[in-house]
Design a protein around this motif. Structure first.
Motif: not given
Ligand code: SF4
Length: 74
Positions: A16-24, A10-12, A58-63, A37-39
């Motif tokens: 999320c600041v949309g920066s990655g690196p989750c999707f990388v 799940t993602i808060d 994740c830089p904001t601990q959103a995951i 925003k990440a999904e």
């Molecule tokens: S790493 Fe974290 S802040 Fe960055 S896009 Fe993914 S969920 Fe959002």
């Protein structure tokens, strides 16, 4: 594909600041939607190691990661 590790993500999105690196790090599990925003996509398509790396980086601990209803990360 059959789930092997059984991890649910799940993602808060408020964090999320949309920066990655989750999707990388785990591109099959996470993506960016139209609001930048990440999904969550298909976590079962990524290894446990990649999912953990994505959450940890994740830089904001959103995951948040879960397995069998229990918190796996953080
Ligand atoms: S790493 Fe974290 S802040 Fe960055 S896009 Fe993914 S969920 Fe959002």
């Amino acid at each position: 594909m059959q789930k092997i590790h059984g991890i649910h993500a799940t993602i808060d999105r408020s964090l999320c600041v949309g920066s990655g690196p989750c999707f990388v790090l785990a591109p099959q599990a996470f993506g960016l939607d139209q609001s930048m925003k990440a999904e969550v996509l298909e976590p079962e398509e990524e290894s446990e190691e990649r999912l953990l790396a994505a959450a940890q980086e994740c830089p904001t601990q959103a995951i948040y990661l879960w397995r069998n209803g229990d918190s796996l990360y953080p």
